[in-house]
Write a protein that holds these residues in place. Sequence first.
Motif, PDB file in Angstrom:
ATOM      1  N   HIS A  34       0.829  -1.205   0.000  1.00  0.00           N
ATOM      2  CA  HIS A  34       0.000   0.000   0.000  1.00  0.00           C
ATOM      3  C   HIS A  34       0.870   1.263   0.000  1.00  0.00           C
ATOM      4  CE1 HIS A  34      -3.602   2.372   1.180  1.00  0.00           C
ATOM      5  NE2 HIS A  34      -2.729   3.070   1.881  1.00  0.00           N
ATOM      6  N   LEU A  35       1.871   1.281   0.872  1.00  0.00           N
ATOM      7  CA  LEU A  35       2.758   2.451   0.950  1.00  0.00           C
ATOM      8  C   LEU A  35       3.611   2.578  -0.308  1.00  0.00           C
ATOM      9  CD1 LEU A  35       3.877   2.227   4.676  1.00  0.00           C
ATOM     10  CD2 LEU A  35       2.153   3.723   3.671  1.00  0.00           C
ATOM     11  N   LEU A  36       3.974   1.425  -0.890  1.00  0.00           N
ATOM     12  CA  LEU A  36       4.757   1.442  -2.118  1.00  0.00           C
ATOM     13  C   LEU A  36       3.973   2.100  -3.244  1.00  0.00           C
ATOM     14  CD1 LEU A  36       7.231   0.534  -3.761  1.00  0.00           C
ATOM     15  CD2 LEU A  36       6.091  -1.650  -4.093  1.00  0.00           C
ATOM     16  N   LEU A  37       2.690   1.757  -3.341  1.00  0.00           N
ATOM     17  CA  LEU A  37       1.844   2.346  -4.372  1.00  0.00           C
ATOM     18  C   LEU A  37       1.675   3.845  -4.148  1.00  0.00           C
ATOM     19  CD1 LEU A  37      -0.877  -0.442  -4.617  1.00  0.00           C
ATOM     20  CD2 LEU A  37       0.886   0.090  -6.296  1.00  0.00           C
ATOM     21  N   GLU A  38       1.535   4.244  -2.913  1.00  0.00           N
ATOM     22  CA  GLU A  38       1.421   5.675  -2.610  1.00  0.00           C
ATOM     23  C   GLU A  38       2.667   6.418  -3.067  1.00  0.00           C
ATOM     24  OE1 GLU A  38      -1.478   5.769   1.328  1.00  0.00           O
ATOM     25  OE2 GLU A  38       0.642   6.189   1.522  1.00  0.00           O
ATOM     26  N   GLU A  39       3.822   5.825  -2.747  1.00  0.00           N
ATOM     27  CA  GLU A  39       5.084   6.470  -3.114  1.00  0.00           C
ATOM     28  C   GLU A  39       5.198   6.583  -4.632  1.00  0.00           C
ATOM     29  OE1 GLU A  39       9.906   5.891  -2.472  1.00  0.00           O
ATOM     30  OE2 GLU A  39       8.490   4.503  -1.564  1.00  0.00           O
ATOM     31  N   GLY A  92      19.647   1.277  -6.176  1.00  0.00           N
ATOM     32  CA  GLY A  92      20.643   0.225  -6.055  1.00  0.00           C
ATOM     33  C   GLY A  92      20.295  -0.748  -4.956  1.00  0.00           C
ATOM     34  N   THR A  93      19.271  -0.460  -4.198  1.00  0.00           N
ATOM     35  CA  THR A  93      18.817  -1.338  -3.124  1.00  0.00           C
ATOM     36  C   THR A  93      17.395  -0.953  -2.784  1.00  0.00           C
ATOM     37  OG1 THR A  93      19.250  -2.097  -0.870  1.00  0.00           O
ATOM     38  CG2 THR A  93      19.686   0.216  -1.320  1.00  0.00           C
ATOM     39  N   ALA A  94      16.622  -1.894  -2.280  1.00  0.00           N
ATOM     40  CA  ALA A  94      15.233  -1.609  -1.948  1.00  0.00           C
ATOM     41  C   ALA A  94      15.162  -0.625  -0.784  1.00  0.00           C
ATOM     42  CB  ALA A  94      14.514  -2.902  -1.593  1.00  0.00           C
ATOM     43  N   THR A  95      14.244   0.323  -0.897  1.00  0.00           N
ATOM     44  CA  THR A  95      14.024   1.249   0.212  1.00  0.00           C
ATOM     45  C   THR A  95      13.420   0.477   1.368  1.00  0.00           C
ATOM     46  OG1 THR A  95      13.664   3.096  -1.292  1.00  0.00           O
ATOM     47  CG2 THR A  95      12.812   3.328   0.938  1.00  0.00           C
ATOM     48  N   PRO A  96      13.986   0.589   2.567  1.00  0.00           N
ATOM     49  CA  PRO A  96      13.442  -0.161   3.708  1.00  0.00           C
ATOM     50  C   PRO A  96      11.994   0.213   3.971  1.00  0.00           C
ATOM     51  CG  PRO A  96      15.604   0.761   4.217  1.00  0.00           C
ATOM     52  CD  PRO A  96      15.167   1.373   2.924  1.00  0.00           C
ATOM     53  N   PRO A  97      11.148  -0.765   4.297  1.00  0.00           N
ATOM     54  CA  PRO A  97       9.749  -0.441   4.592  1.00  0.00           C
ATOM     55  C   PRO A  97       9.655   0.406   5.861  1.00  0.00           C
ATOM     56  CG  PRO A  97      10.226  -2.713   5.183  1.00  0.00           C
ATOM     57  CD  PRO A  97      11.431  -2.201   4.443  1.00  0.00           C
ATOM     58  N   PRO A  98       8.640   1.244   5.950  1.00  0.00           N
ATOM     59  CA  PRO A  98       8.499   2.084   7.146  1.00  0.00           C
ATOM     60  C   PRO A  98       8.150   1.254   8.370  1.00  0.00           C
ATOM     61  CG  PRO A  98       6.563   2.277   5.748  1.00  0.00           C
ATOM     62  CD  PRO A  98       7.565   1.470   4.974  1.00  0.00           C
ATOM     63  N   VAL A  99       8.385   1.835   9.513  1.00  0.00           N
ATOM     64  CA  VAL A  99       8.063   1.184  10.787  1.00  0.00           C
ATOM     65  C   VAL A  99       7.128   2.095  11.570  1.00  0.00           C
ATOM     66  CG1 VAL A  99      10.241  -0.076  10.875  1.00  0.00           C
ATOM     67  CG2 VAL A  99      10.093   2.194  11.915  1.00  0.00           C
TER      68      VAL A  99
END
Length: 354
Positions: A34-39, A92-99
């Motif tokens: 969900h947050l990925l789609l928002e971004e 170059g690397t996946a953005t860490p998911p939020p916490v």
Amino acid sequence: MIRKKSRREESLDCAELAGFLPAPGDPHLSLDRHLLLEEHLMNEIQSTAPVPAPSRHPARRVLLIGVPVTAAALAGVFAFTALTDSAGSDLGTATPPPVEAPVVRIEPGSTARLASTVEHIAAAASARKTPEPGPGQYIYIKSEVSSLTVSHTDTDKSKAWVQPLHIREVWNSPDGKQGWLDEPGYQPKGGVTLDSNVENSLNAPSYDYLKTLPTDPDALLKRIYKETSGRGNSPDQQAFATIGDLLGEELAPAKLNAALYRAAAKIPGVVVVDHAEDAAGREGIALAHVDQKSGDRTEWIFDPKTYAYLGSRGVQVKEAYGIKPGTVVESTAVLERAVVDARKQRPGAQGTRA
């Protein structure tokens, strides 16, 4: 004569057209997706705008604050197949998911010991030896940081989400013309340039520029108000925020550092908070000011014994944008401040620590 149909006659009735389509789905996505789609949506919206240079200072707010978007709305804007789970590959690397943002007890501030506390901090700053960067050298600052990602999601409005604590390293030349930023997971792999031809000011300072500022607190504060007015916040909040930026990712001469603290004490609304904690978990005493617009209190945290600057913290003190009181919306800790001989060089035998 052939009569052409009007646009109205050529167009199909929306209700009639809808009858030929299957009923829309009701997708249920994981929070990460969900947050990925928002971004991605926010990136698409901004894709036609010129890309600004990365900020030298950690962002206080990310663009998604206060913009909870439903998955169904996102599906109507772009095809889901446009995305893959490898988002962040440009970095170059996946953005860490939020916490989930931490929540703390809001400790009241007081002006009772403001004058004496500021004098202790200013005296310590004056006595501290600050290296003088020379031509070809760089000011290096290593921090641990975290900031707000989204104020809440449409499925859970009780929680705010922040970046995981991560390392941020900045190199800047004394004249502010050359620089480098390395923030794995949030900038392209290996880092990005901070080179700039922008004229130095309080909004884009350099070490050479800071040396030209007055060290009389009254004159300094007057200049800060003059140069930072009209930037969205109240004049008092903007002045406090500007000084805070200079404390975090800049190197200032010792006398100016002391003057900045004494100037900050003259800003209406500044208080002392007896207990605060920086991003590295170090406890200290804080000078703080509440942003009446966003509802959060910015705290500059100092070692309670040496009065050295440790870092900063933003704590929500009144609900705004769906963020609950006590939520820690940003946190920083300065781990190292030094002068080094080359861009991307880390302190060692050739570096001089501040």
